[in-house]
Design an enzyme around this catalytic site. Structure first.
Site, PDB file in Angstrom:
ATOM      1  N   GLY A   1       0.759  -1.233   0.000  1.00 24.84           N
ATOM      2  CA  GLY A   1       0.000   0.000   0.000  1.00 24.84           C
ATOM      3  C   GLY A   1       0.793   1.289   0.000  1.00 24.84           C
ATOM      4  O   GLY A   1       0.209   2.369   0.113  1.00 24.84           O
TER       5      GLY A   1
ATOM      6  N   ASP B   1       3.741  -1.004  -9.836  1.00 23.80           N
ATOM      7  CA  ASP B   1       5.079  -1.280  -9.310  1.00 23.80           C
ATOM      8  C   ASP B   1       5.252  -2.783  -9.101  1.00 23.80           C
ATOM      9  O   ASP B   1       6.018  -3.223  -8.266  1.00 23.80           O
ATOM     10  CB  ASP B   1       5.287  -0.524  -7.989  1.00 23.80           C
ATOM     11  CG  ASP B   1       6.736  -0.543  -7.537  1.00 23.80           C
ATOM     12  OD1 ASP B   1       7.635  -0.500  -8.409  1.00 23.80           O
ATOM     13  OD2 ASP B   1       6.989  -0.604  -6.315  1.00 23.80           O
TER      14      ASP B   1
ATOM     15  N   ASP C   1      -5.124  -5.605  -5.753  1.00 25.48           N
ATOM     16  CA  ASP C   1      -4.084  -6.626  -5.635  1.00 25.48           C
ATOM     17  C   ASP C   1      -4.747  -7.988  -5.502  1.00 25.48           C
ATOM     18  O   ASP C   1      -5.827  -8.113  -4.914  1.00 25.48           O
ATOM     19  CB  ASP C   1      -3.187  -6.360  -4.426  1.00 25.48           C
ATOM     20  CG  ASP C   1      -1.841  -7.053  -4.557  1.00 25.48           C
ATOM     21  OD1 ASP C   1      -0.826  -6.349  -4.732  1.00 25.48           O
ATOM     22  OD2 ASP C   1      -1.791  -8.293  -4.495  1.00 25.48           O
TER      23      ASP C   1
ATOM     24  N   LYS D   1       6.855  -0.420 -13.729  1.00 23.22           N
ATOM     25  CA  LYS D   1       8.208  -0.931 -13.544  1.00 23.22           C
ATOM     26  C   LYS D   1       8.525  -1.992 -14.586  1.00 23.22           C
ATOM     27  O   LYS D   1       7.686  -2.851 -14.883  1.00 23.22           O
ATOM     28  CB  LYS D   1       8.356  -1.543 -12.149  1.00 23.22           C
ATOM     29  CG  LYS D   1       9.733  -2.139 -11.966  1.00 23.22           C
ATOM     30  CD  LYS D   1      10.060  -2.808 -10.662  1.00 23.22           C
ATOM     31  CE  LYS D   1       9.077  -3.020  -9.619  1.00 23.22           C
ATOM     32  NZ  LYS D   1       9.645  -2.760  -8.283  1.00 23.22           N
TER      33      LYS D   1
ATOM     34  N   ASP E   1      -7.855 -10.028  -9.042  1.00 25.64           N
ATOM     35  CA  ASP E   1      -6.848 -10.185 -10.088  1.00 25.64           C
ATOM     36  C   ASP E   1      -7.171  -9.223 -11.231  1.00 25.64           C
ATOM     37  O   ASP E   1      -8.204  -9.355 -11.885  1.00 25.64           O
ATOM     38  CB  ASP E   1      -6.853 -11.629 -10.587  1.00 25.64           C
ATOM     39  CG  ASP E   1      -5.754 -11.913 -11.606  1.00 25.64           C
ATOM     40  OD1 ASP E   1      -5.037 -10.964 -11.990  1.00 25.64           O
ATOM     41  OD2 ASP E   1      -5.625 -13.079 -12.021  1.00 25.64           O
TER      42      ASP E   1
ATOM     43  N   TRP F   1       2.456   2.910  -2.463  1.00 23.70           N
ATOM     44  CA  TRP F   1       2.105   3.793  -3.581  1.00 23.70           C
ATOM     45  C   TRP F   1       0.682   4.317  -3.422  1.00 23.70           C
ATOM     46  O   TRP F   1       0.392   5.468  -3.758  1.00 23.70           O
ATOM     47  CB  TRP F   1       2.276   3.050  -4.909  1.00 23.70           C
ATOM     48  CG  TRP F   1       3.688   3.034  -5.411  1.00 23.70           C
ATOM     49  CD1 TRP F   1       4.822   2.964  -4.661  1.00 23.70           C
ATOM     50  CD2 TRP F   1       4.122   3.109  -6.771  1.00 23.70           C
ATOM     51  NE1 TRP F   1       5.935   2.974  -5.465  1.00 23.70           N
ATOM     52  CE2 TRP F   1       5.533   3.056  -6.768  1.00 23.70           C
ATOM     53  CE3 TRP F   1       3.457   3.183  -7.983  1.00 23.70           C
ATOM     54  CZ2 TRP F   1       6.285   3.107  -7.941  1.00 23.70           C
ATOM     55  CZ3 TRP F   1       4.210   3.224  -9.161  1.00 23.70           C
ATOM     56  CH2 TRP F   1       5.603   3.193  -9.138  1.00 23.70           C
TER      57      TRP F   1
END
Length: 263
Positions: A102, A166, A126, A206, A142, A104
């Site tokens: 959590g 990320d 998540d 990322k 998902d 970000w």
């Protein structure tokens, strides 16, 4: 999948009064730790675990995250990217993919002012069970599920201004394998973004450097005004991670590869 910078909870020491007043919550650490903490290998503990613990105890970003009540040191990467590229603004609608633990999401809540009247909206998603963040809608789901984009738009009451990712799969130690696994997540995050981003929206993701990102970048250039690459100071030395920042989303009708790569 969750953010790669581990499940660190908020809390930690308050620090001195002068230190607390000199920094706002969400600012990056200044200076370095004067004393180096060395950890001995305890009975039953692997050498790799000892090295990890020693690194954590001597990492100024880990220490500052605890002081500020941030859930992970990774929060500082978003802070640094935002300060460079002006990604987060009050009133924006933001989704954080792979949001656990959590960090970000916390920064997105603060900088969009989602806790304020007429502020922004933040959704964290998540696949793992995770503790919610005040000011955000926190979903355990998902994002690769076919129903996820519609679920998100329902939570947002419309399209999204910024998609954050990320995510990183657990590393294997084999550089090319790790690269391919992270690129798989990056591609999935981008395809999700294509379905939920509003015109002019942005995407931050990322990736691990490794040579197979070309196809994804080509697709992104067809749909965005500008593509940039950045490695924030909070990224660990030696890490292959780099962040792709795509801004000015035009959508699937973007046509030819006209986006600028300003790496």
């Amino acid at each position: 999948m969750s953010s790669a910078e581990g499940p660190k909870s908020g809390g930690g020491s308050k620090g001195s009064k002068s230190e607390a007043s000199s920094r706002v919550r969400g600012s990056a650490p200044t200076g370095s730790r004067d004393l180096f903490v060395r950890v001995r290998t305890a009975k039953g503990r692997k050498a790799s675990s000892t090295r990890w613990l020693q690194r954590q105890l001597n990492d100024p970003y880990v220490l500052e995250a605890k002081r500020q009540g941030l859930r992970s040191r990774a929060a500082f990467k978003l802070i640094e990217l935002d300060e460079r590229f002006t990604l987060l603004k009050p009133g924006m609608r933001v989704v954080d993919l792979g949001a656990a633990p959590g960090g970000w999401t916390q920064i997105a809540v603060e900088r969009t002012r989602s806790l304020h009247p007429n502020g922004g909206k933040v959704v964290g998603m998540d696949i793992l069970e995770w503790e919610g963040v005040a000011g955000a809608t926190c979903l355990t789901h998902d994002f690769m599920d076919d129903a996820a984009p519609l679920m998100l738009k329902g939570a947002m009451d419309g399209a999204v201004d910024l998609v954050l990712s990320d995510m990183a799969a657990p590393t294997t130690g084999h550089r090319q394998t790790d690269h391919l696994r992270v690129m798989g997540l990056a591609e999935a995050a981008w395809y999700f973004a294509e379905e939920v981003l509003a015109p002019g929206g942005a995407f931050v993701c990322k990736v691990f450097q490794g040579g197979t990102e070309g196809a994804l970048l080509t697709r992104m250039k067809k749909m965005c005004e500008v593509i940039r690459h950045a490695k924030p100071p909070a990224s660990r030395q030696g890490s292959p991670e780099v962040y792709v920042i795509a801004q000015g989303f035009r959508g699937l009708s973007g046509g030819e590869d006209t986006g600028r790569d300003e790496s």
